[in-house]
Write an enzyme that holds these catalytic residues in place. Structure first.
Site, PDB file in Angstrom:
ATOM      1  N   GLN A   8      -4.482  -1.347   9.540  1.00 26.58           N
ATOM      2  CA  GLN A   8      -4.472  -2.690   8.947  1.00 26.58           C
ATOM      3  C   GLN A   8      -5.115  -3.695   9.918  1.00 26.58           C
ATOM      4  O   GLN A   8      -4.730  -3.784  11.073  1.00 26.58           O
ATOM      5  CB  GLN A   8      -3.026  -3.106   8.620  1.00 26.58           C
ATOM      6  CG  GLN A   8      -2.920  -4.438   7.912  1.00 26.58           C
ATOM      7  CD  GLN A   8      -3.574  -4.445   6.521  1.00 26.58           C
ATOM      8  OE1 GLN A   8      -3.442  -3.507   5.751  1.00 26.58           O
ATOM      9  NE2 GLN A   8      -4.293  -5.508   6.215  1.00 26.58           N
ATOM     10  N   LYS A  24       0.838  -1.203   0.000  1.00 24.55           N
ATOM     11  CA  LYS A  24       0.000   0.000   0.000  1.00 24.55           C
ATOM     12  C   LYS A  24       0.870   1.250   0.000  1.00 24.55           C
ATOM     13  O   LYS A  24       0.640   2.189  -0.764  1.00 24.55           O
ATOM     14  CB  LYS A  24      -0.942  -0.012   1.219  1.00 24.55           C
ATOM     15  CG  LYS A  24      -2.077  -1.029   1.064  1.00 24.55           C
ATOM     16  CD  LYS A  24      -2.846  -1.275   2.340  1.00 24.55           C
ATOM     17  CE  LYS A  24      -3.893  -2.387   2.108  1.00 24.55           C
ATOM     18  NZ  LYS A  24      -4.606  -2.787   3.314  1.00 24.55           N
ATOM     19  N   ASP A  49     -10.775   3.389   4.564  1.00 22.41           N
ATOM     20  CA  ASP A  49     -11.273   2.009   4.526  1.00 22.41           C
ATOM     21  C   ASP A  49     -12.801   1.961   4.615  1.00 22.41           C
ATOM     22  O   ASP A  49     -13.393   0.892   4.510  1.00 22.41           O
ATOM     23  CB  ASP A  49     -10.658   1.189   5.670  1.00 22.41           C
ATOM     24  CG  ASP A  49      -9.602   0.221   5.152  1.00 22.41           C
ATOM     25  OD1 ASP A  49      -9.548   0.019   3.930  1.00 22.41           O
ATOM     26  OD2 ASP A  49      -8.860  -0.325   5.982  1.00 22.41           O
TER      27      ASP A  49
END
Ligand code: NAD
Length: 310
Positions: free
Chosen positions: A97, A53, A120
């Site tokens: 994460q 990422k 997200d």
């Protein structure tokens, strides 16, 4: 007729090329979108995801920062990190994460992220917006699934879609997105009765359950579009022999690489039954990072009250 392969790598490159143009324009206006990725602990798969990422953000000209925290991090310590990122002007997107270690209250942490920086799409405010059809920041993998369908000209409006899996990260949001695109959606889960028969109703079948090759031919309506979200790693000969009808190739791969990646869909059956399908690897996976980049650029615009291009 052979099933059509929906190539996620190719679609990712299209999206990245579009984003590169947008990012150049933003930079010309003095704005460099910034993404902070927070990794707690040393889960090997999570380490690879976060590294990719940050690497992709740099390659696209975004500002990318990786924050590594020890596996022993407490909820309070992580909340402090999130607060500091919320306050930093140059950070447009914050990614925590998952999964977090068991001592951390994940819901509390995700709810602490500034909703304007929630790339997200997991903050309760953004979840609520998704339910009501006000799309600001939508979870990346489900958004990627919709991009694959649209860019491959698979009709969604009026279709019957069956989603297997009801997680907050994949199953539920993908079902909502399909519903907003005017599909008639059935959501299945571990307690669904007669799963293969229900799955066979889908013109579009989405597998997101985390069970290697669970979706076999009898689940697939002939000619259906099958989107395989699952990522499972087979590491023993026994597992490979259980999953593949013809295991020779995968066994060679196991010997060379120590693992074989397989989705939630039986890879040989889907080729025979489906009209179109996403392979694993090279289907949905590549889209997740591309959509994270898209969300970061979008967050940078939205935070400054700028409208989307086009
Ligand atoms: P999860 O474990 O949170 O949820 C799994 C869901 O599947 C649950 O709702 C459960 O009810 C359902 N399920 C489990 N077993 C079932 C069964 N036998 N029959 C019917 N339903 C069943 O998983 P998740 O986070 O949603 O991830 C699902 C899969 O997608 C995993 O393989 C994960 O690695 C993969 N994934 C891929 C990406 C990507 O970028 N491609 C992103 C996220 C997750």
């Amino acid at each position: 007729m052979a099933a059509r392969i929906l190539d996620g790598n190719q679609i990712r490159e299209q999206i990245k090329a579009e984003l590169a143009g947008e990012i150049r324009e933003l930079k010309a206006a003095g704005i460099t979108p910034g993404l902070a990725a927070v990794l707690v602990g040393t889960n090997p798969a999570s380490q690879i995801y976060v590294r990719n990422k940050v690497k992709t953000s740099a390659a696209l000209g975004l500002f990318g920062e990786k924050i590594d925290l020890p596996a022993s991090t407490s909820t309070g310590e992580l909340l402090d990190v999130v607060d500091r990122l919320n306050a930093r002007e140059e950070i447009d997107g914050i990614l925590i994460q998952l999964p977090l270690p068991p001592q951390v209250d994940s819901k509390k942490v995700l709810s602490a992220v500034d909703p304007a920086k929630d790339v997200d799409g997991l903050h309760p405010l953004n979840v609520g917006r998704l339910v009501s059809g006000d799309f600001r920041l939508v979870p990346c993998t489900p958004a990627g699934v919709i991009e694959i369908l649209k860019r491959s000209a698979i009709p969604i409006r009026g279709s019957r879609a069956v989603v297997i899996g009801r997680s907050d990260i994949v199953g539920k949001p993908v079902a909502l997105l399909l519903m907003h695109e005017h599909s008639t959606v059935t959501v299945c889960h571990s307690k669904t009765r007669d799963l293969p028969q229900v799955a066979q109703e889908g013109d579009i079948l989405i597998a997101a359950m985390g069970r290697p090759a669970f979706v076999t031919g009898e689940f697939i309506r002939p000619g259906a579009t099958v989107i395989d979200v699952g990522i499972n790693r087979l590491t023993t000969e026994e597992e490979v022999r259980r999953v593949f009808h013809d295991p020779a190739g995968p066994l060679r791969q196991l010997a060379e690489k120590g693992q074989v990646l397989v989705g939630d869909v039986q890879p040989e059956d889907v080729k025979e039954r489906a009209g179109a399908y996403t392979p694993v690897p090279g289907g949905v996976g590549p889209l997740t990072i591309a959509m994270l980049m898209a969300n970061t650029v979008r967050a940078a615009r939205q935070r400054r009250g700028m409208r989307a291009p086009g």
